[in-house]
Enzyme design. Structure first.
Site, short mmCIF file in Angstrom:
data_model
loop_
_atom_site.label_atom_id
_atom_site.label_comp_id
_atom_site.label_asym_id
_atom_site.label_seq_id
_atom_site.Cartn_x
_atom_site.Cartn_y
_atom_site.Cartn_z
NE ARG A 1 -26.74 -13.92 -11.11
CZ ARG A 1 -27.87 -13.19 -11.14
NH1 ARG A 1 -29.02 -13.77 -10.91
NH2 ARG A 1 -27.82 -11.91 -11.45
CE1 TYR B 1 -31.30 -9.86 -12.41
CE2 TYR B 1 -32.19 -9.07 -10.32
CZ TYR B 1 -31.40 -9.95 -11.02
OH TYR B 1 -30.72 -10.94 -10.35
CG HIS C 1 -26.28 -11.51 -7.05
ND1 HIS C 1 -25.11 -11.57 -7.77
CD2 HIS C 1 -25.95 -11.00 -5.84
CE1 HIS C 1 -24.11 -11.11 -7.01
NE2 HIS C 1 -24.61 -10.76 -5.84
#
Ligand SMILES: Cc1ncc(C[n+]2csc(CCOP(=O)(O)OP(=O)(O)O)c2C)c(N)n1
Length: 368
Positions: free
Chosen positions: A265, A278, A269
């Protein structure tokens, strides 16, 4: 347990050591006789058009959210090959059970992207007609659509219908109890269901290494007694070929298949997430070099199917469509909030009626 002579030999279920890949990262084609792609030239170009269209509508959707026109949006950037390659392999009578990230699959079902974006705007409350394009409602609860697909596939089997159910899942969804139950049920009852997992490496901020200790997600299939396939999820031809095989298996009475498409991705998100917390730029850079559209662009040019003129025409058509989507969504009026209660049950329950009355009173109070 009594030995079951019909139980499959586990070695026949194991996924390959490396994912199926037909296009190298630089777009070089490596023919594999085991995974032939039977698409004519015009369909190959159509694959490309759909990928470019998905990317542009996706970028437009992010902008719409940034301007407050959508409540939230979940980007598919980077996952175009996984979604569109697999979607192209489906027969018209097959059914798709999506999560919230499946714009690309929706385009392969000739769905109007406006129908999906209205959900993110909260205008239509997600009430498109699933039967029209055999594309289920968007599910936000992780993994619940796997149960819908397994049940639907079971119904198709009982009806002797020539139809497969295909459920689209993320890697994170494979940690959900619902998905375990769906896999187990589909396998035990030999339901024609394909579980297509887009392993995009993260469930929001949680990496795939925290989802499973299995060597790969595809290996989990062995425990359910179904074959597990792996493909390079940034290679549209591999995704198409592997999905074709999985559907043939399920359609031919072989029962369900678990497919893992390894992808990434590229965006956050959802628009509510900050991925810099992260994952690092180096990781992103490595995946940028495997971009599914750039890779396929090179393949098409190498085979004389794409040149600058056609690429420009495709890009312009995608821009025009993305702008039309924008025009339809921008400032679209919100419906009546009380409609929320209309399509839950044929006959509303007493509790729903009470909730509806409570909301109606609150809205009347706001207006007063
Ligand atoms: C049952 C349930 N639990 C938790 C959430 C919160 N949640 C939203 S998205 C998400 C991660 C999903 O990751 P994955 O299945 O890998 O799909 P992706 O978003 O990466 O496509 C979680 C935990 C939810 N929506 N539903």
């Amino acid at each position: 347990m009594v030995d079951d002579p019909s139980a499959p030999d586990p070695s026949t279920l194991l996924p390959p050591a490396t994912p199926v890949r037909l296009l190298e990262s630089d777009g070089t084609y490596r023919a594999d006789p085991d995974w032939a792609v039977d698409l004519p030239d015009d369909q190959l170009v159509e694959l490309y058009r759909t990928m470019v269209m998905a990317r542009q509508i996706d970028a437009q959707s992010i902008r719409l959210q940034r301007q407050g026109q959508l409540g939230v949006y979940a980007s598919l950037r980077g996952q175009e090959a996984a979604q569109i390659g697999s979607g192209f392999a489906l027969a018209p009578q097959d059914w798709v059970f999506p999560s919230y990230r499946e714009l690309g699959v929706a385009l392969t079902r000739a769905m109007d992207p406006r129908e999906l974006l209205h959900v993110f705007r909260g205008t239509w409350l997600g009430a498109h007609d699933p039967a029209k394009h055999r594309f289920g409602l968007i599910t936000i609860s992780i993994g619940t659509q796997a149960l819908h697909a397994a049940g639907f596939a079971m119904g198709a089997r009982l009806d002797d219908a020539d139809c497969c159910a295909v459920v689209y899942l993320g890697d994170g969804a494979t940690s959900e109890g619902d998905v375990h139950e769906a896999l187990n049920f589909a396998a035990v009852f030999n339901a024609p269901c394909v579980f297509f997992v887009q392993n995009n490496q993260y469930a929001i901020s949680v990496p795939v290494t925290r989802q499973t200790k299995a060597p790969t997600i595809a290996h989990k299939a062995v425990g359910y007694g179904m074959p597990g396939y792996r493909c390079d999820g940034n290679d549209v031809l591999a995704c198409y070929a592997v999905m074709r095989r999985a559907l043939e298996h399920a359609r031919g009475g072989g029962g369900p298949v678990l497919v893992e498409a390894e992808t990434y991705r590229m965006e956050a998100h959802t628009t509510a997430d900050d991925p810099t917390r992260y994952r690092d730029e180096r990781e992103l850079e490595q995946w940028r070099a495997r971009d599914p559209i750039t890779r396929f662009d090179k393949f098409l040019r190498d085979h004389g199917l794409l040149d600058d003129d056609l690429a420009e025409t495709v890009a312009q058509a995608a821009t025009a469509e993305a702008q039309a989507v924008r025009a339809a969504i921008y400032d679209a009026p919100h419906g009546d909030p009380l409609e929320l209660f209309d399509h839950v049950y044929v006959e509303p329950t007493a509790r729903l009626r009470a909730q509806r009355a409570q909301l109606a009173a609150e809205l009347a109070g706001q207006e007063a």
